[in-house]
Write an enzyme that holds these catalytic residues in place. Structure first.
Site, PDB file in Angstrom:
ATOM      1  N   SER A   1     -35.936   3.277 -29.752  1.00 53.70           N
ATOM      2  CA  SER A   1     -35.744   1.909 -30.236  1.00 53.70           C
ATOM      3  C   SER A   1     -34.657   1.256 -29.394  1.00 53.70           C
ATOM      4  O   SER A   1     -33.879   1.965 -28.735  1.00 53.70           O
ATOM      5  CB  SER A   1     -35.299   1.950 -31.705  1.00 53.70           C
ATOM      6  OG  SER A   1     -34.821   0.687 -32.135  1.00 53.70           O
TER       7      SER A   1
ATOM      8  N   TYR B   1     -30.346   5.481 -38.634  1.00 52.52           N
ATOM      9  CA  TYR B   1     -31.427   5.182 -37.688  1.00 52.52           C
ATOM     10  C   TYR B   1     -30.879   5.063 -36.261  1.00 52.52           C
ATOM     11  O   TYR B   1     -31.473   5.571 -35.305  1.00 52.52           O
ATOM     12  CB  TYR B   1     -32.116   3.891 -38.126  1.00 52.52           C
ATOM     13  CG  TYR B   1     -33.322   3.476 -37.305  1.00 52.52           C
ATOM     14  CD1 TYR B   1     -34.543   4.135 -37.459  1.00 52.52           C
ATOM     15  CD2 TYR B   1     -33.256   2.421 -36.403  1.00 52.52           C
ATOM     16  CE1 TYR B   1     -35.659   3.743 -36.729  1.00 52.52           C
ATOM     17  CE2 TYR B   1     -34.362   2.025 -35.668  1.00 52.52           C
ATOM     18  CZ  TYR B   1     -35.562   2.680 -35.834  1.00 52.52           C
ATOM     19  OH  TYR B   1     -36.657   2.299 -35.108  1.00 52.52           O
TER      20      TYR B   1
HETATM   21  N1  LIG Z   1     -41.532  -1.959 -35.914  1.00 54.13           N
HETATM   22  C1  LIG Z   1     -40.428  -2.111 -35.190  1.00 54.13           C
HETATM   23  O1  LIG Z   1     -39.898  -3.226 -35.095  1.00 54.13           O
HETATM   24  C2  LIG Z   1     -39.849  -0.948 -34.425  1.00 54.13           C
HETATM   25  C3  LIG Z   1     -38.849  -1.221 -33.473  1.00 54.13           C
HETATM   26  C4  LIG Z   1     -38.334  -0.167 -32.722  1.00 54.13           C
HETATM   27  C5  LIG Z   1     -38.779   1.118 -32.900  1.00 54.13           C
HETATM   28  N2  LIG Z   1     -39.741   1.384 -33.857  1.00 54.13           N
HETATM   29  C6  LIG Z   1     -40.204   2.781 -33.963  1.00 54.13           C
HETATM   30  O2  LIG Z   1     -41.580   2.815 -33.615  1.00 54.13           O
HETATM   31  C7  LIG Z   1     -42.242   3.862 -34.337  1.00 54.13           C
HETATM   32  C8  LIG Z   1     -43.420   3.294 -35.098  1.00 54.13           C
HETATM   33  O3  LIG Z   1     -42.925   2.258 -35.920  1.00 54.13           O
HETATM   34  P1  LIG Z   1     -43.890   1.306 -36.785  1.00 54.13           P
HETATM   35  O4  LIG Z   1     -43.076   0.101 -37.078  1.00 54.13           O
HETATM   36  O5  LIG Z   1     -45.206   1.183 -36.125  1.00 54.13           O
HETATM   37  O6  LIG Z   1     -43.985   2.184 -38.113  1.00 54.13           O
HETATM   38  P2  LIG Z   1     -44.979   2.076 -39.399  1.00 54.13           P
HETATM   39  O7  LIG Z   1     -44.086   2.295 -40.572  1.00 54.13           O
HETATM   40  O8  LIG Z   1     -45.824   0.870 -39.337  1.00 54.13           O
HETATM   41  O9  LIG Z   1     -45.883   3.361 -39.181  1.00 54.13           O
HETATM   42  C9  LIG Z   1     -45.296   4.640 -39.144  1.00 54.13           C
HETATM   43  C10 LIG Z   1     -46.365   5.686 -39.394  1.00 54.13           C
HETATM   44  O10 LIG Z   1     -45.718   6.964 -39.406  1.00 54.13           O
HETATM   45  C11 LIG Z   1     -46.189   7.701 -40.513  1.00 54.13           C
HETATM   46  N3  LIG Z   1     -45.172   8.674 -40.929  1.00 54.13           N
HETATM   47  C12 LIG Z   1     -44.049   8.432 -41.658  1.00 54.13           C
HETATM   48  N4  LIG Z   1     -43.395   9.578 -41.868  1.00 54.13           N
HETATM   49  C13 LIG Z   1     -44.117  10.555 -41.250  1.00 54.13           C
HETATM   50  C14 LIG Z   1     -43.953  11.946 -41.116  1.00 54.13           C
HETATM   51  N5  LIG Z   1     -42.931  12.609 -41.691  1.00 54.13           N
HETATM   52  N6  LIG Z   1     -44.881  12.651 -40.408  1.00 54.13           N
HETATM   53  C15 LIG Z   1     -45.933  12.006 -39.857  1.00 54.13           C
HETATM   54  N7  LIG Z   1     -46.147  10.706 -39.960  1.00 54.13           N
HETATM   55  C16 LIG Z   1     -45.242   9.976 -40.653  1.00 54.13           C
HETATM   56  C17 LIG Z   1     -46.521   6.677 -41.589  1.00 54.13           C
HETATM   57  O11 LIG Z   1     -47.460   7.174 -42.527  1.00 54.13           O
HETATM   58  C18 LIG Z   1     -47.083   5.524 -40.745  1.00 54.13           C
HETATM   59  O12 LIG Z   1     -48.481   5.644 -40.567  1.00 54.13           O
HETATM   60  C19 LIG Z   1     -41.173   4.481 -35.231  1.00 54.13           C
HETATM   61  O13 LIG Z   1     -40.630   5.624 -34.579  1.00 54.13           O
HETATM   62  C20 LIG Z   1     -40.133   3.379 -35.345  1.00 54.13           C
HETATM   63  O14 LIG Z   1     -38.856   3.867 -35.618  1.00 54.13           O
HETATM   64  C21 LIG Z   1     -40.272   0.376 -34.616  1.00 54.13           C
END
Ligand SMILES: NC(=O)c1ccc[n+]([C@@H]2O[C@H](COP(=O)([O-])OP(=O)(O)OC[C@H]3O[C@@H](n4cnc5c(N)ncnc54)[C@H](O)[C@@H]3O)[C@@H](O)[C@H]2O)c1
Length: 255
Positions: free
Chosen positions: A142, A155
């Site tokens: 991130s 985080y």
């Molecule tokens: N959305 C943002 O703005 C953003 C920004 C920077 C980084 N990220 C990172 O990107 C990645 C994806 O984020 P997103 O926003 O698409 O998330 P999201 O919450 O939309 O999807 C996350 C998925 O991970 C699954 N999950 C949760 N815990 C789990 C576990 N223990 N084992 C397996 N699967 C699990 C959930 O069921 C879900 O399908 C994450 O690592 C997040 O930290 C997101």
């Protein structure tokens, strides 16, 4: 069309958001996609989207914070699909939004169990398969793994750990033909983020009026913006890109 032709690609947390978009992009580029998620319903939906579009995908139920599950599922994927070429460590949770002095040990451990140990377990159990033919690991960190903010203390620490784990593993596994890189998304309007924003004070418009100015490009990102960056790092086009931290953040960390 064929940027990942016949490559076996595992994506964790592929049931929603960026994991789902990445799985769909991979499927459209000829990959054999191993969709994994903690939710069967969501993971199966991703498989449906990929196969309906003409791609190849199969679902495995997987909680990345459980080493026994990771070991078993990765061995099964390698057995049934004939090895592993790409691992995308995408699954992650954001945890509590508190300053450090208010975070409990349990809250801290929850985030580290998924965001840090999950990456460790998945890398650990993918490497022996990747060592047989080389490949690519892409870790989803991130902007908060690169810079600080007033939000979400555990985080930040977890994503910072993923940033340096990427560089350490790049130093170790390059000689095995395994490239390891990280991506660092800024604010990405996934369905989950959009829903949270809509429920907050001021709704989506209020949320965007706060978040957009933080991104010098003038808007927040879409899941496909990150999926395209992951696709590049996973593919052979990135054969000399190794140990890189690729920001996909509209310039958030440039200022
Ligand atoms: N959305 C943002 O703005 C953003 C920004 C920077 C980084 N990220 C990172 O990107 C990645 C994806 O984020 P997103 O926003 O698409 O998330 P999201 O919450 O939309 O999807 C996350 C998925 O991970 C699954 N999950 C949760 N815990 C789990 C576990 N223990 N084992 C397996 N699967 C699990 C959930 O069921 C879900 O399908 C994450 O690592 C997040 O930290 C997101």
């Amino acid at each position: 069309m064929d940027r990942l032709k016949d490559k076996v690609c595992i994506i964790t947390g592929a049931g929603n958001g960026m994991g789902q978009s990445t799985a769909q992009r991979f499927g459209a580029e000829g990959a054999r996609v191993a969709v994994t998620d903690i939710s069967s319903r969501d993971g199966e939906e991703t498989v449906r989207l990929i196969t309906e579009a003409g791609g190849t995908a199969q679902f495995w139920l997987l909680d990345v914070s459980r080493e026994d599950q990771v070991a078993e599922v990765f061995a099964d994927i390698a057995d049934s699909l004939g090895g592993i070429d790409v691992l995308v460590n995408n699954a992650g949770i954001s945890g509590v939004d508190k300053p450090t002095h208010e975070v409990t040990e349990e809250e801290w451990d929850q985030v580290f169990a998924v965001d840090v140990k999950g990456v460790f377990f998945c890398t650990k159990h993918a490497v022996p398969h990747l060592q047989q033919g080389g490949g690519s690991i892409v870790n989803v960190s991130s902007i908060y793994g690169l810079v600080g903010s007033h939000e979400m203390a555990p985080y930040h620490a977890a994503k910072g750990a993923v940033t340096i784990m990427t560089k350490k593993d790049a130093a170790t596994y390059g000689r095995d033909g395994i490239r390891v890189n990280s991506v660092h998304p800024g604010t990405i309007l996934t369905p989950f983020v959009r829903e949270l924003a809509e429920r907050g004070e001021g709704g989506l418009a209020g949320y965007l009026s706060i978040m957009e100015p933080k991104h010098p490009i003038g808007h927040v990102g879409e899941p496909d913006d990150v999926a395209n960056a992951i696709l590049f790092l996973a593919s052979d086009e990135a054969r000399f890109v190794h140990g890189a931290a690729l920001t996909v953040d509209g310039g958030y960390t440039a200022v």
